[in-house]
Scaffold this active site. Structure first.
Site, short mmCIF file in Angstrom:
data_model
loop_
_atom_site.label_atom_id
_atom_site.label_comp_id
_atom_site.label_asym_id
_atom_site.label_seq_id
_atom_site.Cartn_x
_atom_site.Cartn_y
_atom_site.Cartn_z
N ARG A 103 0.94 -1.35 0.09
CA ARG A 103 -0.20 -0.01 0.21
C ARG A 103 0.49 1.20 0.29
O ARG A 103 0.37 2.07 -0.97
CB ARG A 103 -0.75 0.28 0.95
CG ARG A 103 -1.20 1.25 1.76
CD ARG A 103 -2.36 1.31 0.22
NE ARG A 103 -3.05 1.16 -1.50
CZ ARG A 103 -3.30 0.71 -1.95
NH1 ARG A 103 -2.65 1.48 -2.29
NH2 ARG A 103 -3.69 0.44 -2.93
N LYS A 138 1.07 24.86 -3.91
CA LYS A 138 0.53 24.11 -3.56
C LYS A 138 0.62 23.12 -3.37
O LYS A 138 -0.34 22.12 -4.32
CB LYS A 138 -0.82 25.02 -4.82
CG LYS A 138 -0.92 25.88 -3.91
CD LYS A 138 -2.32 27.00 -4.72
CE LYS A 138 -2.64 28.34 -5.29
NZ LYS A 138 -3.58 28.20 -5.53
N LYS A 170 3.19 39.66 -3.72
CA LYS A 170 2.01 39.60 -4.66
C LYS A 170 1.24 40.60 -3.90
O LYS A 170 1.76 41.46 -2.92
CB LYS A 170 1.83 38.18 -3.68
CG LYS A 170 2.00 36.80 -4.84
CD LYS A 170 2.35 35.54 -3.64
CE LYS A 170 0.66 35.10 -4.66
NZ LYS A 170 0.24 34.89 -5.81
N GLU A 200 2.97 40.12 -8.84
CA GLU A 200 2.04 39.49 -9.75
C GLU A 200 1.13 40.94 -9.25
O GLU A 200 1.31 41.76 -9.52
CB GLU A 200 1.07 38.80 -7.97
CG GLU A 200 0.00 39.10 -8.56
CD GLU A 200 -0.92 37.64 -7.60
OE1 GLU A 200 -0.74 36.81 -7.58
OE2 GLU A 200 -1.77 38.69 -6.60
N ASP A 221 -2.27 37.98 -13.00
CA ASP A 221 -3.29 37.29 -12.54
C ASP A 221 -4.77 37.42 -12.51
O ASP A 221 -4.64 38.57 -12.76
CB ASP A 221 -2.76 37.28 -11.14
CG ASP A 221 -4.36 36.78 -9.88
OD1 ASP A 221 -3.70 35.11 -10.01
OD2 ASP A 221 -4.91 37.06 -9.27
#
Length: 282
Positions: A103, A138, A170, A200, A221
């Site tokens: 597994r 992410k 950002k 960004e 963006d």
């Protein structure tokens, strides 16, 4: 595509931790009681659906750490497209160890192959354009190196690995700094000459401000393909252009046709379905 394998130094802690999580303090009590200690088996790992393989080294290591007498023979390499029914690897050795590691080995192999498969799909969608597909931060905690490797196996490229290897200014950084210009100037004064700076932007006005400070890359963006094309014209080759925000295989071609250099896609690591693989008696 050529891509470097993950070194064992990175592989082993994560694979070992996964095995410890599964074995606990008592080990595999099912195999220990049901399977004779001297029994040996030969199994094959096969694809149950089409996809692209990634994670063979992690799967092999799971078997090795449980039972060094297990041998694994690859029939394909990472980055290989497979069809349903294709045999990926053959495993031979003590049956208890094979079933104990099964597994964990399939979890790594299926998860990473799922990422490689998702990446290959969106890479195919932008074929014929100059755009490349890149992943993001992410990722699953503890598995970033694995997942970014799987993106490369699927034909994609990696964005920055972490907070330390590039500056990405950002919207919240800009809000705190007071302006795009001030944020860029602070970044330039605080990092070395080898560190790239990306900003960004949400609008063409912000883009013009950023380009006035000679940045290395701009993250465009949630812009439409038409606005992206305008942005590419404003940049005019002076920086890398990267599109982000809700990019899917259905929208990727139009976004890539705008002329951007990169399409940044988070879901290929955080939401890619696992590739269905099975371990069966050979």
């Amino acid at each position: 595509m050529s891509f470097a394998p993950l070194p064992r130094l990175i592989l082993e802690p994560a694979v070992r931790a996964a095995l410890i999580e599964d074995l606990g303090v008592a080990g595999d009590i099912t195999s220990a009681t049901v399977i004779p200690a001297d029994h040996r088996s030969r199994f094959s790992i096969a694809a149950r659906q089409p996809g692209v393989i990634a994670g063979l080294a992690a799967a092999e290591l799971a078997f090795e750490l449980v039972e060094p007498r297990i041998s694994v023979s690859r029939h394909v390499e990472d980055g290989t497209p497979v069809d349903a029914g294709d045999v990926i690897a053959t495993i031979e050795g003590p049956s208890r160890g094979l079933l104990t590691a099964e597994r964990t080995a399939l979890n790594f192999l299926g998860h990473l192959s799922g990422i490689a498969t998702a990446t290959a799909g969106i890479v195919k969608a932008v074929a014929g354009t100059k755009a490349s597909i890149v992943c993001t931060r992410k990722t699953t905690p503890g598995l970033r190196a694995f997942e970014k490797y799987a993106v490369r196996a699927g034909g994609g490229m990696n964005h920055r690995f972490a907070l330390y290897d590039a500056v990405l200014i950002k919207d919240n950084h800009i809000a705190v700094a007071g302006s795009i210009t001030e944020a860029i100037r602070r970044a330039k004064s605080g990092v070395g000459h080898m560190v790239k700076i990306e900003v960004e932007v949400d609008t063409l006005e912000q883009l013009r401000e950023a380009m006035g400070e000679d940045v290395d890359a701009v993250l465009l963006d949630n812009m439409t393909p038409r606005k992206l094309a305008e942005a590419v014209g404003i940049v005019s080759g002076r920086a890398i252009t990267e599109a982000s925000g809700g990019i899917t295989p259905a929208t990727a071609a139009a976004i890539a046709a705008s002329g951007v250099d990169l399409l940044s896609v988070g879901w290929i690591t955080h939401s890619a379905p696992t590739l269905d693989l099975g371990l069966d008696a050979a």
